[in-house]
Design an enzyme around this catalytic site. Structure first.
Site, mmCIF file in Angstrom:
data_model
loop_
_atom_site.group_PDB
_atom_site.id
_atom_site.type_symbol
_atom_site.label_atom_id
_atom_site.label_comp_id
_atom_site.label_asym_id
_atom_site.label_seq_id
_atom_site.Cartn_x
_atom_site.Cartn_y
_atom_site.Cartn_z
ATOM 1 N N ASP A 88 0.844 -1.196 0.000
ATOM 2 C CA ASP A 88 0.000 0.000 0.000
ATOM 3 C C ASP A 88 0.884 1.252 0.000
ATOM 4 O O ASP A 88 1.883 1.319 0.701
ATOM 5 C CB ASP A 88 -0.862 -0.021 1.280
ATOM 6 N N ASP A 110 2.534 5.219 -5.397
ATOM 7 C CA ASP A 110 1.754 6.413 -5.097
ATOM 8 C C ASP A 110 2.610 7.640 -5.386
ATOM 9 O O ASP A 110 3.377 8.084 -4.541
ATOM 10 C CB ASP A 110 1.291 6.422 -3.634
HETATM 11 O O1 LIG Z 1 -6.636 4.327 2.326
HETATM 12 C C1 LIG Z 1 -6.276 3.609 3.240
HETATM 13 C C2 LIG Z 1 -7.065 3.457 4.545
HETATM 14 O O2 LIG Z 1 -7.968 4.515 4.699
HETATM 15 P P1 LIG Z 1 -8.713 4.728 6.114
HETATM 16 O O3 LIG Z 1 -7.828 5.592 6.960
HETATM 17 O O4 LIG Z 1 -10.005 5.413 5.769
HETATM 18 O O5 LIG Z 1 -8.930 3.375 6.748
HETATM 19 N N1 LIG Z 1 -5.172 2.874 3.151
HETATM 20 O O6 LIG Z 1 -4.388 2.969 2.026
HETATM 21 CA CA LIG Z 2 -1.249 9.786 -2.661
HETATM 22 NA NA NA Z 3 -3.239 0.560 -2.106
HETATM 23 ZN ZN LIG Z 4 -4.685 4.957 1.185
#
Ligand SMILES: O=C(COP(=O)(O)O)NO
Ligand SMILES: [Ca+2]
Ligand code: NA
Ligand SMILES: [Zn+2]
Length: 311
Positions: A88, A110
């Site tokens: 992520d 990202d």
């Molecule tokens: O986008 C998110 C999580 O968002 P929240 O803070 O709303 O859980 N992780 O990449």
């Molecule tokens: Ca971003």
């Molecule tokens: Na992601």
């Molecule tokens: Zn996020």
């Protein structure tokens, strides 16, 4: 069992439902997420941010990525539902490479804080490398407010659907996270919750690929209240309402990133258990009931996302 993020999300996109992408930082959150998916007979994506990899590896990125992969594989091979591990908010090239090398199924690059052309170039570069070794890639267009581990986006700049069309065509990215008004964390909206569904509709139409909603936690007020009753200070916390999540799914969101809802649940019940069981010193007897609640909130999310029974 382990399955690729791409296969999981392409099925979801075809059948118009969404799969939860739940963040974890330790073994207990991972266990709760996977148990929830198994009980809901749902496909699931588990995700680590760059900070989570550093935390799991105590600063050693390769070790953190490897440990995450091995924990997920060890648990997932016993489950009847498909599981994928995702990086992520990848931004550091070294960490993205470490995740690919360790065996993650997909990585997010990202670069949404950069100007369009630079985001496009960065994303294209990661796509070329990842695709060469069968890994899928998520990118982001537009900016989210809120603090993403190490990114503080000053303003929220919503996605431009025309840009999204060009971006997906040029980069061949597999999934796209269009900014449509959400933000990370527990304090998402100053006034009324509001998402730009018109933009979302166009982005789906123009790109026809699985789409990702970041900052999608609902921030349940009963859990916030419970946390505050036991000493937390989370006043003003506000998330995405259920009807808006469902509308976003109808319009083509297929991966829903959820972290804050698990964190708030963890904090509320940890405070409750500690204050009620004052002589308890066995961490398993403390974490047991706390992560039961985390599992329940994940099951609730999976049902709302429409992926229950879709394994
Ligand atoms: O986008 C998110 C999580 O968002 P929240 O803070 O709303 O859980 N992780 O990449
Ligand atoms: Ca971003
Ligand atoms: Na992601
Ligand atoms: Zn996020």
């Amino acid at each position: 069992y382990v399955k690729s993020t791409k296969e999981i999300l392409e099925k979801a996109s075809k059948e118009r439902y969404a799969v939860g992408a739940f963040n974890f930082n330790n073994m207990e959150f991972l266990q709760a997420i996977l148990e929830a998916a198994e009980e809901e007979k749902a496909p699931v994506i588990v995700a680590t941010s760059e900070g989570a990899i550093k935390y799991i590896g105590k600063g050693d990125i390769e070790a953190g990525a490897k440990l995450a992969v091995e924990m997920v594989r060890t648990y997932a091979e016993k489950l009847s539902v498909p599981v994928a591990l995702h990086l992520d908010h990848g931004r550091d090239f070294k960490i993205i490479m470490a995740a690919i090398k360790a065996g993650y199924s997909s990585v997010m690059i990202d670069a949404s804080h950069l100007p369009f052309e630079e985001n496009l170039r960065e994303t294209k570069r990661i796509v070329e490398i990842a695709h060469a070794v069968g890994i899928s890639v998520e990118a982001e267009l537009g900016k989210l407010k809120g603090i993403e581990d190490n990114v503080v986006e000053k303003e929220s700049v919503l996605v431009d659907p025309e840009e999204a069309k060009v971006f997906v065509k040029e980069t061949e990215v597999d999934f796209l996270a269009p900014a449509i008004g959400t933000s990370h964390g527990a304090f998402k909206f100053k006034g009324e919750a509001q998402l730009d569904f018109e933009r979302l509709k166009k982005v789906k139409e123009y790109t026809q690929i699985p789409l990702v909603l970041h900052g999608a936690s609902m921030v349940p007020q009963d859990v916030v209240k419970l946390a505050n009753e036991y000493g937390a200070e989370l006043s003003g916390a506000k998330g995405v309402p259920e009807d808006m999540l469902k509308k976003a799914i109808e319009l083509g969101i297929n991966k829903i990133n959820t972290d804050t809802d698990l964190r708030i649940t963890f904090v509320a019940y940890l405070r409750k258990v500690l204050s009620e069981d004052k002589s308890q010193i066995d961490p398993r007897k403390i974490f047991g009931p706390v992560f039961e609640q985390v599992k329940e909130i994940v099951k609730e999310r999976i049902r709302i996302f429409g992926s229950s029974g879709k394994a």
